[in-house]
Design a protein around this motif. Sequence first.
Motif, PDB file in Angstrom:
ATOM      1  N   THR A  53      69.656  24.902  59.035  1.00  0.00           N
ATOM      2  CA  THR A  53      68.610  25.863  59.413  1.00  0.00           C
ATOM      3  C   THR A  53      67.468  25.170  60.146  1.00  0.00           C
ATOM      4  OG1 THR A  53      69.197  27.178  57.472  1.00  0.00           O
ATOM      5  CG2 THR A  53      67.104  27.685  58.515  1.00  0.00           C
ATOM      6  N   ALA A  54      67.100  24.008  59.652  1.00  0.00           N
ATOM      7  CA  ALA A  54      66.017  23.259  60.295  1.00  0.00           C
ATOM      8  C   ALA A  54      66.395  22.906  61.732  1.00  0.00           C
ATOM      9  CB  ALA A  54      65.722  21.990  59.496  1.00  0.00           C
ATOM     10  N   LEU A  55      67.616  22.445  61.882  1.00  0.00           N
ATOM     11  CA  LEU A  55      68.103  22.061  63.201  1.00  0.00           C
ATOM     12  C   LEU A  55      68.145  23.283  64.127  1.00  0.00           C
ATOM     13  CD1 LEU A  55      69.200  19.678  64.685  1.00  0.00           C
ATOM     14  CD2 LEU A  55      71.409  20.015  63.575  1.00  0.00           C
ATOM     15  N   ALA A  56      68.643  24.389  63.575  1.00  0.00           N
ATOM     16  CA  ALA A  56      68.735  25.624  64.367  1.00  0.00           C
ATOM     17  C   ALA A  56      67.352  26.064  64.837  1.00  0.00           C
ATOM     18  CB  ALA A  56      69.396  26.722  63.533  1.00  0.00           C
ATOM     19  N   HIS A  57      66.357  25.964  63.943  1.00  0.00           N
ATOM     20  CA  HIS A  57      64.999  26.346  64.343  1.00  0.00           C
ATOM     21  C   HIS A  57      64.465  25.439  65.443  1.00  0.00           C
ATOM     22  CE1 HIS A  57      64.459  28.964  60.655  1.00  0.00           C
ATOM     23  NE2 HIS A  57      63.981  29.687  61.640  1.00  0.00           N
ATOM     24  N   SER A  58      64.763  24.149  65.331  1.00  0.00           N
ATOM     25  CA  SER A  58      64.293  23.218  66.372  1.00  0.00           C
ATOM     26  C   SER A  58      64.874  23.588  67.721  1.00  0.00           C
ATOM     27  CB  SER A  58      64.714  21.792  66.023  1.00  0.00           C
ATOM     28  OG  SER A  58      64.165  21.417  64.794  1.00  0.00           O
ATOM     29  N   VAL A  59      66.192  23.872  67.721  1.00  0.00           N
ATOM     30  CA  VAL A  59      66.845  24.228  68.979  1.00  0.00           C
ATOM     31  C   VAL A  59      66.293  25.564  69.484  1.00  0.00           C
ATOM     32  CG1 VAL A  59      69.053  24.911  69.992  1.00  0.00           C
ATOM     33  CG2 VAL A  59      68.916  22.895  68.515  1.00  0.00           C
ATOM     34  N   ARG A  60      66.138  26.504  68.567  1.00  0.00           N
ATOM     35  CA  ARG A  60      65.624  27.804  68.961  1.00  0.00           C
ATOM     36  C   ARG A  60      64.234  27.685  69.595  1.00  0.00           C
ATOM     37  NH1 ARG A  60      63.727  32.563  64.925  1.00  0.00           N
ATOM     38  NH2 ARG A  60      61.820  31.318  64.986  1.00  0.00           N
ATOM     39  N   ASN A  61      63.399  26.852  69.022  1.00  0.00           N
ATOM     40  CA  ASN A  61      62.052  26.696  69.573  1.00  0.00           C
ATOM     41  C   ASN A  61      62.084  26.224  71.019  1.00  0.00           C
ATOM     42  OD1 ASN A  61      60.912  27.597  67.258  1.00  0.00           O
ATOM     43  ND2 ASN A  61      60.494  25.556  66.430  1.00  0.00           N
ATOM     44  N   GLN A  62      62.979  25.286  71.281  1.00  0.00           N
ATOM     45  CA  GLN A  62      63.090  24.816  72.674  1.00  0.00           C
ATOM     46  C   GLN A  62      63.569  25.920  73.577  1.00  0.00           C
ATOM     47  OE1 GLN A  62      63.964  21.133  73.900  1.00  0.00           O
ATOM     48  NE2 GLN A  62      64.582  20.296  71.924  1.00  0.00           N
ATOM     49  N   LEU A  63      64.522  26.699  73.062  1.00  0.00           N
ATOM     50  CA  LEU A  63      65.060  27.791  73.884  1.00  0.00           C
ATOM     51  C   LEU A  63      63.977  28.833  74.149  1.00  0.00           C
ATOM     52  CD1 LEU A  63      68.625  28.245  72.336  1.00  0.00           C
ATOM     53  CD2 LEU A  63      67.971  27.034  74.429  1.00  0.00           C
ATOM     54  N   LEU A  64      63.137  29.073  73.137  1.00  0.00           N
ATOM     55  CA  LEU A  64      62.095  30.091  73.315  1.00  0.00           C
ATOM     56  C   LEU A  64      61.081  29.674  74.367  1.00  0.00           C
ATOM     57  CD1 LEU A  64      61.550  31.333  69.657  1.00  0.00           C
ATOM     58  CD2 LEU A  64      62.742  32.469  71.545  1.00  0.00           C
ATOM     59  N   GLN A  65      60.776  28.392  74.362  1.00  0.00           N
ATOM     60  CA  GLN A  65      59.856  27.862  75.376  1.00  0.00           C
ATOM     61  C   GLN A  65      60.414  28.142  76.776  1.00  0.00           C
ATOM     62  OE1 GLN A  65      59.435  23.692  74.709  1.00  0.00           O
ATOM     63  NE2 GLN A  65      57.227  23.697  75.078  1.00  0.00           N
ATOM     64  N   LYS A  66      61.686  27.837  76.930  1.00  0.00           N
ATOM     65  CA  LYS A  66      62.319  28.068  78.237  1.00  0.00           C
ATOM     66  C   LYS A  66      62.416  29.560  78.532  1.00  0.00           C
ATOM     67  CE  LYS A  66      65.106  23.898  78.186  1.00  0.00           C
ATOM     68  NZ  LYS A  66      65.783  23.180  79.244  1.00  0.00           N
ATOM     69  N   ARG A  67      62.656  30.332  77.471  1.00  0.00           N
ATOM     70  CA  ARG A  67      62.791  31.766  77.660  1.00  0.00           C
ATOM     71  C   ARG A  67      61.499  32.362  78.201  1.00  0.00           C
ATOM     72  NH1 ARG A  67      64.955  36.074  79.553  1.00  0.00           N
ATOM     73  NH2 ARG A  67      63.470  37.726  79.160  1.00  0.00           N
ATOM     74  N   GLN A 225      66.251  64.949  63.798  1.00  0.00           N
ATOM     75  CA  GLN A 225      66.018  63.669  63.128  1.00  0.00           C
ATOM     76  C   GLN A 225      65.625  62.642  64.184  1.00  0.00           C
ATOM     77  OE1 GLN A 225      69.636  61.972  61.646  1.00  0.00           O
ATOM     78  NE2 GLN A 225      68.572  60.291  60.624  1.00  0.00           N
ATOM     79  N   THR A 226      64.783  61.703  63.810  1.00  0.00           N
ATOM     80  CA  THR A 226      64.538  60.575  64.712  1.00  0.00           C
ATOM     81  C   THR A 226      64.749  59.276  63.952  1.00  0.00           C
ATOM     82  OG1 THR A 226      62.183  60.414  64.227  1.00  0.00           O
ATOM     83  CG2 THR A 226      62.814  61.836  66.069  1.00  0.00           C
ATOM     84  N   VAL A 227      65.160  58.282  64.712  1.00  0.00           N
ATOM     85  CA  VAL A 227      65.458  56.963  64.149  1.00  0.00           C
ATOM     86  C   VAL A 227      64.729  55.950  65.013  1.00  0.00           C
ATOM     87  CG1 VAL A 227      67.321  55.302  63.750  1.00  0.00           C
ATOM     88  CG2 VAL A 227      67.731  57.738  63.363  1.00  0.00           C
ATOM     89  N   ILE A 228      64.302  54.849  64.397  1.00  0.00           N
ATOM     90  CA  ILE A 228      63.612  53.803  65.159  1.00  0.00           C
ATOM     91  C   ILE A 228      64.586  52.674  65.485  1.00  0.00           C
ATOM     92  CG2 ILE A 228      61.696  52.137  65.105  1.00  0.00           C
ATOM     93  CD1 ILE A 228      60.789  55.039  65.070  1.00  0.00           C
ATOM     94  N   GLY A 229      64.518  52.183  66.712  1.00  0.00           N
ATOM     95  CA  GLY A 229      65.304  51.020  67.109  1.00  0.00           C
ATOM     96  C   GLY A 229      64.410  49.799  67.206  1.00  0.00           C
ATOM     97  N   ILE A 230      64.791  48.747  66.490  1.00  0.00           N
ATOM     98  CA  ILE A 230      64.020  47.494  66.539  1.00  0.00           C
ATOM     99  C   ILE A 230      64.857  46.444  67.266  1.00  0.00           C
ATOM    100  CG2 ILE A 230      62.830  45.712  65.180  1.00  0.00           C
ATOM    101  CD1 ILE A 230      61.695  48.316  64.383  1.00  0.00           C
ATOM    102  N   PRO A 231      64.368  45.926  68.388  1.00  0.00           N
ATOM    103  CA  PRO A 231      65.156  44.901  69.069  1.00  0.00           C
ATOM    104  C   PRO A 231      65.130  43.567  68.324  1.00  0.00           C
ATOM    105  CG  PRO A 231      63.139  45.366  70.292  1.00  0.00           C
ATOM    106  CD  PRO A 231      63.177  46.316  69.126  1.00  0.00           C
ATOM    107  N   HIS A 232      66.263  42.929  68.279  1.00  0.00           N
ATOM    108  CA  HIS A 232      66.374  41.563  67.755  1.00  0.00           C
ATOM    109  C   HIS A 232      66.900  40.696  68.890  1.00  0.00           C
ATOM    110  CE1 HIS A 232      65.844  43.710  64.060  1.00  0.00           C
ATOM    111  NE2 HIS A 232      65.879  42.599  63.348  1.00  0.00           N
ATOM    112  N   ASP A 233      66.080  39.743  69.309  1.00  0.00           N
ATOM    113  CA  ASP A 233      66.399  38.963  70.499  1.00  0.00           C
ATOM    114  C   ASP A 233      67.044  37.627  70.147  1.00  0.00           C
ATOM    115  OD1 ASP A 233      65.291  40.993  71.905  1.00  0.00           O
ATOM    116  OD2 ASP A 233      63.487  39.909  72.533  1.00  0.00           O
ATOM    117  N   VAL A 234      68.124  37.330  70.825  1.00  0.00           N
ATOM    118  CA  VAL A 234      68.785  36.037  70.677  1.00  0.00           C
ATOM    119  C   VAL A 234      68.734  35.351  72.043  1.00  0.00           C
ATOM    120  CG1 VAL A 234      70.957  34.884  70.091  1.00  0.00           C
ATOM    121  CG2 VAL A 234      70.340  37.043  68.960  1.00  0.00           C
ATOM    122  N   PRO A 235      68.157  34.155  72.114  1.00  0.00           N
ATOM    123  CA  PRO A 235      68.113  33.477  73.411  1.00  0.00           C
ATOM    124  C   PRO A 235      69.504  32.984  73.823  1.00  0.00           C
ATOM    125  CG  PRO A 235      67.190  32.073  71.682  1.00  0.00           C
ATOM    126  CD  PRO A 235      67.530  33.387  71.043  1.00  0.00           C
TER     127      PRO A 235
END
Length: 833
Positions: A53-67, A225-235
Motif C-alpha cells: 500500500t505504501a508503495l502504491a501510494h508513492s507511485v500514485r502520488n507521482q502519477l497525480l502530479q503528472k496528471r 427517483q434520483t441517484v447520485i453518481g460519484i466519480p472515482h478516478d484512476v490515473p
Amino acid sequence: SNTTTEVPLSLESAGVALDAEAQVSQIQQALVNNLYWVQGKDEQFANAHDYYTALAHSVRNQLLQKRIRTAKTYAQERAKTVYYMSAEFLMGRQLGNGLINLGLYDTMRHALADCGLDLDELLEREAEPGLGNGGLGRLAACFMDSLTTLNLPAVGYGIRYEFGIFTQLIRQGHQVEAPDKWLSYGNPWEIARPDYRVEIKFGGHTEVYKKDGDDDYQVRWIPAQTVIGIPHDVPVPGYGTENVNLLRLWKAEAGEAFDLDAFNAGDYFGAVANKMISENITKVLYPNDETRQGKELRLQQQYFFVACSLQDIIRLHLRDHGSLENLAEFAAIQLNDTHPAIGVAELMRLLIDEYNFEWAAAWQITQRTFGYTNHTLMPEALEKWSVDLFGKLLPRHLEIIYEINHRFLAQVKLRYPNDPDRLERLSLIEEGGERRVRMANLACVGSHAINGVAALHTELLKQEVLQDFYELWPDKFSNKTNGITPRRWLLQCNPRLAQLISETIGDSWITNLDDLKQLEAHLDNEVFRHAWQAIKQENKWSLARYIHDTVGIKVNPDSMFDVQIKRIHEYKRQLMNVLHVITLYNRMVQNPGDHVVPRTVIFGGKAAPGYAMAKLVVKLVNAVADVVNNDPIVAGRLKVVFLPNYNVSQAQRLFPASDLSEQISTAGMEASGTGNMKFALNGALTIGTLDGANVEIREEVGADNFFLFGLTTEQVAACKAVGHNPWCYYDTNPELKRTLDVIASGLFSPGEPDLFLPILDSLLVDDPYMVMADFAAYVQCQEHVSRTYEDRDRWVRMAILNTARIGKFSADRTIADYAREIWKVKAVPVAGE
Ligand code: OAK
C-alpha cells in the motif's frame, strides 16, 4: 529513520535530478512516511500488504502530479478528447505497470531489496481489479494504455463495481462462484471526487410545458427517483511519457434528500433501506460474457454510467468552450459495444430538453460525436430491451427513441419505397411478440462510424449482422483490427524475453512493435536461439511451480505446454480440446509402448454462472484430469490441468510459459480474439481455425509458422445449409467413436453415469459448433504439432518468427488507426518538468 516530520510522498523533489543512491534513500523514506502518516503503522509492525500500500501510494502520488500537469496542458491546448465508454475495464494490477511506465521498476527493486523487501512479493499483494468479463473489458484496458502512450487526450468512463467478476472455485471438479471482494483492503489507485458528483434520474413520467418567454412546447421528465453518481478516478500512465490520462469510474449513492418524506413520517429505517436500493446499481458486475440478461438492474447500470459520463463531458466542454454547438469538434465518444448505446438517446435528451436545441441540430451533433464498435457475431449477445421495461425506467428516452425511429424510417422509405421487410429489420423496435428496443440499431443510427474488430469480423458484419445498415451507409463502416499493449503483455509479464530482445535489437520495440522484425536477422544465430529457448524453459519451470502450488499437480517442464485460456463458451470449443486429450489417452491405453511427445494441456477460464453447458465442460476437464493424471499407463507423458480463477494476473504467468496456443473457435464465431496475439508475442505457436484475428495473424507470421485446420466460415455455412449430420462422423471415425463411448461409459463420472449426457447429446443431436465436423482435422493437425515440437530447433525458429512478425497487433497501431480515421484526434504531449 526520521518518521516524525511529514515529508511529501513524491519520490523525486521538483526539478532536482537525484543520483541513484539519493533516489534509493528517498524511496525508502517515502515508504516509511506513508506507513506512518497514511496508514498509521510503525515499520516494526508493517506486513507485506502495508508495504504494498505504501508503495502504491508513492507511485500514485507521482502519477497525480503528472496528471495535474496533463489536465492543464489539455485545457490550454483546447485539445479534442476521446471518451471511451465501456461497461467493463479489465485493467489488471496497477503497481508493476505504474513502476514500469514511470521507469522506476529497477530502482524500486533495489531500494526495496536494500530494506529486505522483495518487490515481486509486494506486487502479489495487490487485489486484482476484475471489472470485466473477458475480451471486451481487457481490450478497453489495453486501449487506455495505448491512448496515453500515444499522448492522446482521453478519458475512460465506466462503472466502479463493488464486486467484480466472481472468484471461481473448483469443488469436486465443479465450478463454484464466490463474491469478489476486491475493495476489502481499500483501493490505493482511486481518488473519489465527490466535488464532481452528478444527479441521475430514473422512472416517473414526462410532461409537456411552456417555457417562460418561449412559444414552443418543451418536454420535461419528472422522475420517480434520483441517484447520485460519484466519480472515482484512476490515473492511467503511458510508457515513456509525461502524459497521464484518466479512468473515471462511477459509483452510485443515494441522493441527499433520498427519502425525506419517509424521514419526516418517522420511518427512519425505511428511508435508510431505500438508500441501499440506489447503491445496488453499481454493486456487482454481470458475469455473462456475450449473453444478454434482460434484467432491470443491468439497464439501470448502463444508463447510470452513461448519463453520469455525458454530464461530465458536457461540464468539461462548457468550461473550455462555452457552448455545445461545437461539441463534436472537441469530443469523440466511442461506444464499446452496445452497453453504452443508450448514450445516443441521452445526449439527444440533454441537448433538446436541457439545452434547448432543435431536433435537427441536436441530431447532427449526436451523430458526429458517437462511434460504435461491435464485438460479437453471436446473435444471443445482441442487446434488446423490452419496451415495457424501458418505458418504465426511462420514459423520456423511449419517446426520443420513437422519434429517432420515426424520422429514420421515413428516410429509409424514400430510399426503399416498396420494401416493408427491410423497414422491419432496420427499425429500432423489434415487433412481433414482446416489443423490444434494439440497441445495436440505435448505436448504428446514432453514430457516424461503425467498426468491427478484425478483418473477417467486419466483413461478416457487413454481409450478415448489420447488412441492412451497410447497404444504407457503406461509408460509415470500417475495420479496426484489435491489438494488445506490448508493455503489459511482453515487457512486464516476460521480463527475461523482453531483456533478450532489447539486448539483441534495442528497446524501440516497446513503443514501435514493428521493430521486432529486426529479430529475423538473428534467426540463424545459434547463441540467440539457445538463449530464446532457455528463457521459455525458465518460464515453464516457474509456471510448473505455480501449478504445483495452486492445484498440487506436478507437471513436466520439458513437455509441450498446450494452453487454452479464455472464457468457457461452446463456440470457443474447449470441448474439442478435451476430446483430443481423451483421444491421446485412449491411444496410450491401447498402445502403451508407442512413442508419444509429452504434453501438458492447460485450461483456464470462467463459465457464466447460468451457463449449464459451459459449467459441464469445466467439470469434464477436471474429471478427465483426475483419470489421466493418475493412470500409471500414462507415465507422466500427458497431464491435464484446470487452473481455477483465470484472470489478468494469472494470464501474465501463462502466456510467457506457453508453447502452443489453442485458438480453435468455429470459423465465423470469434469476432477477433486477443489472447491469440498475446501468445504469439511471447513466442507460442498457434493451432487455430480461420476465425477472427487468427486469419490476420497467420498472414503476418506466415502460413509455415501457424498450424491451421478446420472448416472455413463458408464451409461451415454450406455444411449447415445442406444439414449437418454429426452421426456420420461418429460412425466413420473410430477414434472419435471411441472417445465419445469412453465418456458415455462413465469412466469420467464414477457413480454418475449420466453426468455428461448433455454434452454427448449436444454433439450427436445437432452439434451447432461443428465439433464433430472439425474433429478429425484437429487431431491430425495436433499430430503435425507434436512432430514439429520434436524438432526443437525448428520449433524455436518458428517461435521467434511469430514474435518477430506480430508487430501489427500492437494496440498502439489499433489506436493510431481509430485516432486518425474515426476520432480525428491529435497527440498533445505534456512537457517534462
Ligand atoms: C462481451 C459482451 C458482449 C459482446 C461482446 C463481448 C466480448 O467480450 N466480445 C469479445 O471482444 C473481444 C474484443 O474485441 C474480441 O477479441 C472477442 O473475439 C470477442 O468475443
